[in-house]
Design a protein around this motif. Structure first.
Motif, PDB file in Angstrom:
ATOM      1  N   UNK A  12      80.319   9.032 -63.077  1.00  0.00           N
ATOM      2  CA  UNK A  12      78.948   8.561 -63.018  1.00  0.00           C
ATOM      3  C   UNK A  12      78.466   8.543 -61.573  1.00  0.00           C
ATOM      4  N   UNK A  13      77.486   9.395 -61.274  1.00  0.00           N
ATOM      5  CA  UNK A  13      76.913   9.445 -59.937  1.00  0.00           C
ATOM      6  C   UNK A  13      76.005   8.231 -59.751  1.00  0.00           C
ATOM      7  N   UNK A  14      76.062   7.627 -58.568  1.00  0.00           N
ATOM      8  CA  UNK A  14      75.226   6.466 -58.306  1.00  0.00           C
ATOM      9  C   UNK A  14      75.232   6.091 -56.838  1.00  0.00           C
ATOM     10  N   UNK A  51      82.152   3.040 -47.018  1.00  0.00           N
ATOM     11  CA  UNK A  51      81.192   2.590 -48.018  1.00  0.00           C
ATOM     12  C   UNK A  51      80.293   1.495 -47.466  1.00  0.00           C
ATOM     13  N   UNK A  52      79.033   1.574 -47.822  1.00  0.00           N
ATOM     14  CA  UNK A  52      78.041   0.574 -47.443  1.00  0.00           C
ATOM     15  C   UNK A  52      76.967   0.578 -48.514  1.00  0.00           C
ATOM     16  N   UNK A  53      76.148  -0.446 -48.521  1.00  0.00           N
ATOM     17  CA  UNK A  53      75.041  -0.497 -49.471  1.00  0.00           C
ATOM     18  C   UNK A  53      74.198   0.769 -49.301  1.00  0.00           C
ATOM     19  N   UNK A  54      73.921   1.462 -50.400  1.00  0.00           N
ATOM     20  CA  UNK A  54      73.138   2.689 -50.360  1.00  0.00           C
ATOM     21  C   UNK A  54      73.963   3.961 -50.305  1.00  0.00           C
ATOM     22  N   UNK A  55      75.287   3.856 -50.091  1.00  0.00           N
ATOM     23  CA  UNK A  55      76.140   5.050 -50.072  1.00  0.00           C
ATOM     24  C   UNK A  55      76.096   5.738 -51.431  1.00  0.00           C
ATOM     25  N   UNK A  56      75.961   7.066 -51.418  1.00  0.00           N
ATOM     26  CA  UNK A  56      76.023   7.831 -52.660  1.00  0.00           C
ATOM     27  C   UNK A  56      77.487   8.065 -52.999  1.00  0.00           C
ATOM     28  N   UNK A  57      77.856   7.719 -54.245  1.00  0.00           N
ATOM     29  CA  UNK A  57      79.245   7.811 -54.681  1.00  0.00           C
ATOM     30  C   UNK A  57      79.301   8.337 -56.109  1.00  0.00           C
ATOM     31  N   UNK A  58      80.511   8.619 -56.559  1.00  0.00           N
ATOM     32  CA  UNK A  58      80.780   8.922 -57.956  1.00  0.00           C
ATOM     33  C   UNK A  58      81.777   7.878 -58.441  1.00  0.00           C
ATOM     34  N   UNK A  59      81.422   7.163 -59.518  1.00  0.00           N
ATOM     35  CA  UNK A  59      82.344   6.221 -60.137  1.00  0.00           C
ATOM     36  C   UNK A  59      83.171   7.005 -61.139  1.00  0.00           C
ATOM     37  N   UNK A  60      84.479   6.986 -60.950  1.00  0.00           N
ATOM     38  CA  UNK A  60      85.402   7.714 -61.811  1.00  0.00           C
ATOM     39  C   UNK A  60      86.058   6.704 -62.745  1.00  0.00           C
ATOM     40  N   UNK A  61      85.732   6.765 -64.023  1.00  0.00           N
ATOM     41  CA  UNK A  61      86.180   5.751 -64.969  1.00  0.00           C
ATOM     42  C   UNK A  61      87.286   6.305 -65.846  1.00  0.00           C
ATOM     43  N   UNK A  62      88.436   5.647 -65.828  1.00  0.00           N
ATOM     44  CA  UNK A  62      89.564   6.005 -66.685  1.00  0.00           C
ATOM     45  C   UNK A  62      90.152   4.703 -67.212  1.00  0.00           C
ATOM     46  N   UNK A  63      90.067   4.497 -68.504  1.00  0.00           N
ATOM     47  CA  UNK A  63      90.530   3.271 -69.142  1.00  0.00           C
ATOM     48  C   UNK A  63      89.793   2.084 -68.531  1.00  0.00           C
ATOM     49  N   UNK A  64      90.505   1.103 -67.993  1.00  0.00           N
ATOM     50  CA  UNK A  64      89.845  -0.059 -67.402  1.00  0.00           C
ATOM     51  C   UNK A  64      89.720   0.059 -65.890  1.00  0.00           C
ATOM     52  N   UNK A  65      90.110   1.179 -65.327  1.00  0.00           N
ATOM     53  CA  UNK A  65      90.065   1.383 -63.875  1.00  0.00           C
ATOM     54  C   UNK A  65      88.825   2.160 -63.479  1.00  0.00           C
ATOM     55  N   UNK A  66      88.174   1.717 -62.411  1.00  0.00           N
ATOM     56  CA  UNK A  66      87.036   2.432 -61.868  1.00  0.00           C
ATOM     57  C   UNK A  66      87.363   2.802 -60.431  1.00  0.00           C
ATOM     58  N   UNK A  67      87.398   4.094 -60.127  1.00  0.00           N
ATOM     59  CA  UNK A  67      87.654   4.577 -58.789  1.00  0.00           C
ATOM     60  C   UNK A  67      86.347   5.040 -58.171  1.00  0.00           C
ATOM     61  N   UNK A  68      86.293   5.110 -56.858  1.00  0.00           N
ATOM     62  CA  UNK A  68      85.078   5.501 -56.134  1.00  0.00           C
ATOM     63  C   UNK A  68      85.395   6.701 -55.251  1.00  0.00           C
ATOM     64  N   UNK A  69      84.497   7.696 -55.270  1.00  0.00           N
ATOM     65  CA  UNK A  69      84.586   8.843 -54.373  1.00  0.00           C
ATOM     66  C   UNK A  69      83.249   8.982 -53.671  1.00  0.00           C
ATOM     67  N   UNK A  70      83.269   9.051 -52.346  1.00  0.00           N
ATOM     68  CA  UNK A  70      82.032   9.176 -51.582  1.00  0.00           C
ATOM     69  C   UNK A  70      81.545  10.618 -51.612  1.00  0.00           C
ATOM     70  N   UNK A  71      80.248  10.800 -51.785  1.00  0.00           N
ATOM     71  CA  UNK A  71      79.646  12.137 -51.784  1.00  0.00           C
ATOM     72  C   UNK A  71      79.306  12.579 -50.385  1.00  0.00           C
TER      73      UNK A  71
END
Length: 71
Positions: A12-14, A51-71
């Motif tokens: 999920x891009x956000x 990471x900071x407020x406003x950073x564009x990221x992708x939330x990578x969701x697998x089971x109950x874990x959410x990982x973050x990757x910076x764009x």
């Protein structure tokens, strides 16, 4: 854009809407078109990803874990 190097289908891009920093772990809220996704990651990772407020990221969701990757 999607992250191809990981085996996570739910991406999920956000933008980072809030970071609640702790000594060891931090909560990162990501505003996506589908709502807010919260990830608990190490504070070191928050710093290393820049990471900071406003950073564009992708939330990578697998089971109950959410990982973050910076764009």
């Amino acid at each position: 854009m999607s992250i191809q190097a990981v085996n996570v289908r739910n991406q999920f891009k956000g933008k980072v809407s809030e970071i609640i920093r702790g000594e060891v772990v931090s909560e990162v809220d990501v505003q996506t078109p589908f709502g807010i996704v919260t990830s608990v990651i190490t504070t070191r990772s928050v710093d290393e990803l820049g990471l900071a407020k406003g950073s564009e990221v992708v939330a990578l969701v697998k089971s109950t874990e959410v990982s973050i990757a910076k764009l």
